[in-house]
Scaffold this motif. Structure first.
Motif, PDB file in Angstrom:
ATOM      1  N   LYS A   2      -8.515   4.426   0.788  1.00  0.00           N
ATOM      2  CA  LYS A   2      -9.058   5.500  -0.038  1.00  0.00           C
ATOM      3  C   LYS A   2      -9.255   6.782   0.774  1.00  0.00           C
ATOM      4  O   LYS A   2      -8.936   7.888   0.317  1.00  0.00           O
ATOM      5  CB  LYS A   2     -10.380   5.059  -0.658  1.00  0.00           C
ATOM      6  CG  LYS A   2     -10.230   3.967  -1.715  1.00  0.00           C
ATOM      7  CD  LYS A   2     -11.573   3.625  -2.336  1.00  0.00           C
ATOM      8  CE  LYS A   2     -11.418   2.553  -3.408  1.00  0.00           C
ATOM      9  NZ  LYS A   2     -12.739   2.185  -4.024  1.00  0.00           N
ATOM     10  N   LYS A  26      -4.308  14.500   0.505  1.00  0.00           N
ATOM     11  CA  LYS A  26      -4.565  15.638  -0.379  1.00  0.00           C
ATOM     12  C   LYS A  26      -4.910  16.895   0.406  1.00  0.00           C
ATOM     13  O   LYS A  26      -4.432  17.999   0.089  1.00  0.00           O
ATOM     14  CB  LYS A  26      -5.721  15.299  -1.331  1.00  0.00           C
ATOM     15  CG  LYS A  26      -5.382  14.257  -2.387  1.00  0.00           C
ATOM     16  CD  LYS A  26      -6.595  13.992  -3.265  1.00  0.00           C
ATOM     17  CE  LYS A  26      -6.275  12.959  -4.342  1.00  0.00           C
ATOM     18  NZ  LYS A  26      -7.459  12.659  -5.205  1.00  0.00           N
ATOM     19  N   ALA A  56      -5.999   8.503   1.448  1.00  0.00           N
ATOM     20  CA  ALA A  56      -5.495   9.251   0.294  1.00  0.00           C
ATOM     21  C   ALA A  56      -6.104  10.650   0.259  1.00  0.00           C
ATOM     22  O   ALA A  56      -5.433  11.633  -0.108  1.00  0.00           O
ATOM     23  CB  ALA A  56      -5.815   8.488  -0.988  1.00  0.00           C
ATOM     24  N   LYS A  79       3.859   1.604  -1.190  1.00  0.00           N
ATOM     25  CA  LYS A  79       4.437   1.734  -2.524  1.00  0.00           C
ATOM     26  C   LYS A  79       3.391   2.240  -3.515  1.00  0.00           C
ATOM     27  O   LYS A  79       3.694   3.063  -4.417  1.00  0.00           O
ATOM     28  CB  LYS A  79       5.000   0.385  -2.977  1.00  0.00           C
ATOM     29  CG  LYS A  79       5.750   0.461  -4.305  1.00  0.00           C
ATOM     30  CD  LYS A  79       6.983   1.347  -4.185  1.00  0.00           C
ATOM     31  CE  LYS A  79       7.765   1.393  -5.482  1.00  0.00           C
ATOM     32  NZ  LYS A  79       8.961   2.256  -5.384  1.00  0.00           N
ATOM     33  N   SER A  80       2.147   1.791  -3.344  1.00  0.00           N
ATOM     34  CA  SER A  80       1.072   2.233  -4.232  1.00  0.00           C
ATOM     35  C   SER A  80       0.846   3.735  -4.102  1.00  0.00           C
ATOM     36  O   SER A  80       0.633   4.435  -5.109  1.00  0.00           O
ATOM     37  CB  SER A  80      -0.212   1.463  -3.902  1.00  0.00           C
ATOM     38  OG  SER A  80      -1.298   1.944  -4.651  1.00  0.00           O
ATOM     39  N   TRP A  81       0.846   4.272  -2.870  1.00  0.00           N
ATOM     40  CA  TRP A  81       0.685   5.716  -2.688  1.00  0.00           C
ATOM     41  C   TRP A  81       1.828   6.490  -3.361  1.00  0.00           C
ATOM     42  O   TRP A  81       1.597   7.532  -3.963  1.00  0.00           O
ATOM     43  CB  TRP A  81       0.644   6.054  -1.196  1.00  0.00           C
ATOM     44  CG  TRP A  81      -0.669   5.712  -0.542  1.00  0.00           C
ATOM     45  CD1 TRP A  81      -1.907   5.772  -1.106  1.00  0.00           C
ATOM     46  CD2 TRP A  81      -0.851   5.254   0.794  1.00  0.00           C
ATOM     47  NE1 TRP A  81      -2.869   5.375  -0.204  1.00  0.00           N
ATOM     48  CE2 TRP A  81      -2.259   5.061   0.986  1.00  0.00           C
ATOM     49  CE3 TRP A  81      -0.005   4.976   1.860  1.00  0.00           C
ATOM     50  CZ2 TRP A  81      -2.799   4.620   2.186  1.00  0.00           C
ATOM     51  CZ3 TRP A  81      -0.544   4.553   3.061  1.00  0.00           C
ATOM     52  CH2 TRP A  81      -1.921   4.369   3.216  1.00  0.00           C
ATOM     53  N   GLN A  82       3.015   5.966  -3.245  1.00  0.00           N
ATOM     54  CA  GLN A  82       4.160   6.628  -3.889  1.00  0.00           C
ATOM     55  C   GLN A  82       3.985   6.643  -5.401  1.00  0.00           C
ATOM     56  O   GLN A  82       4.269   7.655  -6.075  1.00  0.00           O
ATOM     57  CB  GLN A  82       5.459   5.925  -3.502  1.00  0.00           C
ATOM     58  CG  GLN A  82       5.846   6.089  -2.048  1.00  0.00           C
ATOM     59  CD  GLN A  82       7.141   5.369  -1.704  1.00  0.00           C
ATOM     60  OE1 GLN A  82       7.838   4.868  -2.580  1.00  0.00           O
ATOM     61  NE2 GLN A  82       7.467   5.305  -0.412  1.00  0.00           N
ATOM     62  N   GLN A  83       3.500   5.534  -5.963  1.00  0.00           N
ATOM     63  CA  GLN A  83       3.292   5.463  -7.407  1.00  0.00           C
ATOM     64  C   GLN A  83       2.172   6.385  -7.873  1.00  0.00           C
ATOM     65  O   GLN A  83       2.145   6.792  -9.040  1.00  0.00           O
ATOM     66  CB  GLN A  83       3.003   4.015  -7.808  1.00  0.00           C
ATOM     67  CG  GLN A  83       4.197   3.090  -7.641  1.00  0.00           C
ATOM     68  CD  GLN A  83       3.839   1.628  -7.862  1.00  0.00           C
ATOM     69  OE1 GLN A  83       2.657   1.253  -7.851  1.00  0.00           O
ATOM     70  NE2 GLN A  83       4.852   0.789  -8.057  1.00  0.00           N
ATOM     71  N   GLN A  84       1.246   6.726  -6.946  1.00  0.00           N
ATOM     72  CA  GLN A  84       0.176   7.652  -7.275  1.00  0.00           C
ATOM     73  C   GLN A  84       0.612   9.102  -7.157  1.00  0.00           C
ATOM     74  O   GLN A  84      -0.189  10.012  -7.430  1.00  0.00           O
ATOM     75  CB  GLN A  84      -1.026   7.397  -6.352  1.00  0.00           C
ATOM     76  CG  GLN A  84      -1.690   6.044  -6.552  1.00  0.00           C
ATOM     77  CD  GLN A  84      -2.766   5.770  -5.512  1.00  0.00           C
ATOM     78  OE1 GLN A  84      -3.500   6.683  -5.126  1.00  0.00           O
ATOM     79  NE2 GLN A  84      -2.859   4.521  -5.062  1.00  0.00           N
ATOM     80  N   GLY A  85       1.850   9.315  -6.748  1.00  0.00           N
ATOM     81  CA  GLY A  85       2.376  10.666  -6.695  1.00  0.00           C
ATOM     82  C   GLY A  85       2.347  11.327  -5.338  1.00  0.00           C
ATOM     83  O   GLY A  85       2.738  12.499  -5.208  1.00  0.00           O
ATOM     84  N   TYR A  86       1.921  10.611  -4.315  1.00  0.00           N
ATOM     85  CA  TYR A  86       1.915  11.196  -2.978  1.00  0.00           C
ATOM     86  C   TYR A  86       3.335  11.217  -2.423  1.00  0.00           C
ATOM     87  O   TYR A  86       4.170  10.376  -2.783  1.00  0.00           O
ATOM     88  CB  TYR A  86       0.996  10.409  -2.048  1.00  0.00           C
ATOM     89  CG  TYR A  86      -0.460  10.484  -2.442  1.00  0.00           C
ATOM     90  CD1 TYR A  86      -1.191  11.651  -2.241  1.00  0.00           C
ATOM     91  CD2 TYR A  86      -1.096   9.388  -3.027  1.00  0.00           C
ATOM     92  CE1 TYR A  86      -2.526  11.725  -2.605  1.00  0.00           C
ATOM     93  CE2 TYR A  86      -2.430   9.453  -3.397  1.00  0.00           C
ATOM     94  CZ  TYR A  86      -3.144  10.629  -3.183  1.00  0.00           C
ATOM     95  OH  TYR A  86      -4.460  10.703  -3.563  1.00  0.00           O
ATOM     96  N   GLN A  99       0.821  -1.208   0.000  1.00  0.00           N
ATOM     97  CA  GLN A  99       0.000   0.000   0.000  1.00  0.00           C
ATOM     98  C   GLN A  99       0.856   1.260   0.000  1.00  0.00           C
ATOM     99  O   GLN A  99       0.559   2.231  -0.706  1.00  0.00           O
ATOM    100  CB  GLN A  99      -0.933  -0.001   1.212  1.00  0.00           C
ATOM    101  CG  GLN A  99      -1.884   1.174   1.266  1.00  0.00           C
ATOM    102  CD  GLN A  99      -2.786   1.233   0.051  1.00  0.00           C
ATOM    103  OE1 GLN A  99      -3.632   0.361  -0.159  1.00  0.00           O
ATOM    104  NE2 GLN A  99      -2.639   2.270  -0.769  1.00  0.00           N
TER     105      GLN A  99
END
Length: 544
Positions: free
Chosen positions: A527, A534, A530, A362-369, A360
């Motif tokens: 979710k 933001k 995330a 790593k997924s946030w990092q890939q989403q640009g966070y 998870q």
């Protein structure tokens, strides 16, 4: 309470080594019998040299010439010989019977008594309790069954070996037996579990006081091989007739109460009750559902932000396990995690949490966070795994997450369970590049000496200290002391359980590095978290 110093209810038979008997001594009776047979055979052989009928005729014809003293002498010698022979056989039979009796008693001792402590074993305990229940039914008197479990015994075996452990159990048995009245029974039913049967003892206050006295006595120092050793114990109590009318039922309920007392902490006792039985049944249901929870994909992770005191920005996140079951609904982690540890699936669950948290993040990092450190709680069973560092490395490799973005949290009690082993494990984990945090600090029993040796990066102040700030002056002093200690150890300081603006202000003034709690956000799913990344809502809270 009168003491049963004589220990009339406990058999103490010698258990020494058997005597080394020689070959001729062992078969002496057989040799004697052979000798008698040879003499008899020799006598019969001599009859071939004599005309026995003629000899008897002559002997009888000469009877009138015998003197009385000769007759008496002949009869006496014959009678004496027969008497000696009969006596010899009588002694032999008596010795055989005595040996058989001793052998039977030894068989009974092995069958009904513990060989180490000479206390009644489980079988004899059930028998005596059944007889006691029969008497209690006739006399309408109560019976208390105390189930005693000794804790920390493994540490004694590790330090002193099995011989030292045996000596400690013998001393513990003597301490328990010294408190019994005449007629009470103390039995050892398993390695570290004892049962006491108290007849005609009431009211409840007296039983409670007696059990508390036993706990205090067992907790005193033991001297084994010139070393001081300590143990703790827990006692569960069931009382006839309220808690059961049969021996097995009473012992089972006393055992249940002992397990509950164990959960309450060291050196505690508990009485069996219907409420306790309901808790046990509920726990059993939870355990049954837990076994299949992972296969049914009932676990999820929620995430709670960790906020920088200086910037109010999210700098880290803690992954928290949640469980929803169709039968039980939502079950709190503090309920199901201890049960998972008991039934042995916590390691499997912990590995799943570690893998999911890394994926998870790593997924946030890939989403640009922005890159965050994700904290994962580790159990004592995971720390006991020799290849824990390999498990962590595999999770990092599978998710392609850099080690600097993973933090492992250990509680004080987890690390202090085996401090020396923990030092080794933490060094191996630190070598991977992950950070190590000490969770719930102040609620365990950490040693300052070990704190300096642990490879720690962060220290989390438990929420119990933050909860009453600023109302409690004692909690303020305790929190400041913990902060000062962490500063001396050069650790990053995190405060848990922050719920109010006043608490946040106090922690900011006290130079705490980061904070976590409901004041910022409750744990939320991936979710929702995330969305927090933001637009953190607390940034709109006016600063006082």
């Amino acid at each position: 309470m009168a003491k049963n110093n004589a220990r009339k209810n406990i058999a103490r038979l010698p258990t020494g080594k058997p005597e080394n008997v020689g070959f001729f001594k062992r078969f002496a009776f057989a040799f004697e019998s052979v000798f008698i047979i040879l003499i008899t055979a020799g006598s019969l052989w001599l009859t071939r040299l004599l005309d026995v009928p003629e000899f008897v005729k002559q002997l009888s014809s000469q009877q009138q010439h015998w003197r009385l003293d000769e007759i008496i002498t002949l009869a006496s010698v014959t009678a004496l010989g027969l008497l000696i022979l009969l006596t010899r056989y009588s002694l032999y039979l008596r010795k055989k019977m005595q040996q058989q009796f001793i052998a039977e008693e030894e068989i009974k001792r092995l069958a009904f008594f513990d060989s180490l402590t000479n206390l009644p074993n489980q079988a004899l305990c059930h028998d005596r309790l059944q007889h006691a229940l029969s008497r209690a039914e006739r006399n309408s008197t109560p019976i208390a069954v105390l189930f005693i479990g000794i804790q920390d015994f493994k540490a004694v075996n590790d330090k002193q070996g099995h011989e030292g452990g045996d000596k400690l159990l013998q001393q513990a048995a003597k301490r328990l037996s010294s408190e019994l009245r005449s007629g009470d029974t103390l039995a050892r039913i398993t390695g570290v579990e004892f049962i006491i049967i108290l007849e005609s003892m009431s009211p409840t206050e007296d039983i409670n006081a007696f059990a508390a006295k036993l706990i205090v006595k067992l907790a005193k120092c033991y001297r084994i091989a010139m070393q001081e050793m300590y143990i703790t114990s827990n006692i569960g109590i069931a009382v006839y007739p309220n808690d059961g009318e049969h021996s097995k039922e009473l012992i089972k309920h006393a055992d249940t109460a002992m397990c509950f007392a164990k959960e309450q902490g060291r050196n505690s006792l508990a009485f069996f009750s219907k409420d306790l039985q309901e808790q046990v049944n509920t726990k059993k249901k939870i355990a049954e559902q837990l076994l299949d929870a992972m296969d049914k994909e009932e676990f999820t992770l929620h995430y709670q932000p960790i906020v920088s005191t200086a910037s109010n920005e999210i700098i880290a996140v803690e992954a928290l396990l949640r469980w929803h079951n169709d039968l039980l609904g939502d079950v709190a982690p503090d309920v199901f995690i201890p049960i998972a540890e008991e039934i042995g699936i916590i390691t499997k669950m912990g590995d799943w949490v570690l893998n999911q948290a890394c994926l998870q993040n790593k997924s946030w990092q890939q989403q640009g966070y922005p890159g965050l450190v994700i904290a994962v709680n580790m159990s004592v069973m995971q720390l006991s795994i020799t290849d824990l560092s390999s498990t962590v490395a595999d999770s990092l490799a599978a998710s392609h997450l850099e080690p600097k973005y993973l933090e492992l949290e250990f509680t004080e009690n987890t690390l202090m369970k085996d401090a020396k082993q923990s030092i080794v494990q933490l060094r191996q984990l630190s070598a991977l590049g992950v950070s190590i945090a000490l969770d719930d600090f102040g609620t365990g029993y950490s040693s300052i000496k070990y704190l300096a040796k642990f490879k720690l990066n962060k220290l989390k102040i438990d929420g119990v200290f933050i909860k009453n700030i600023p109302k409690s002056a004692a909690d303020i002093r305790a929190t400041r002391a913990i902060i000062a200690l962490a500063r001396q150890l050069k650790l990053h300081i995190i405060a848990e359980g922050v719920e109010t603006a006043e608490q946040r202000e106090f922690l900011a003034v006290s130079r705490v590095d980061s904070m976590q709690g409901y004041h910022f956000s409750r744990p939320v799913d991936a979710k929702a978290f995330a969305l927090l990344l933001k637009s953190p809502p607390w940034l709109q809270i006016p600063q006082e």
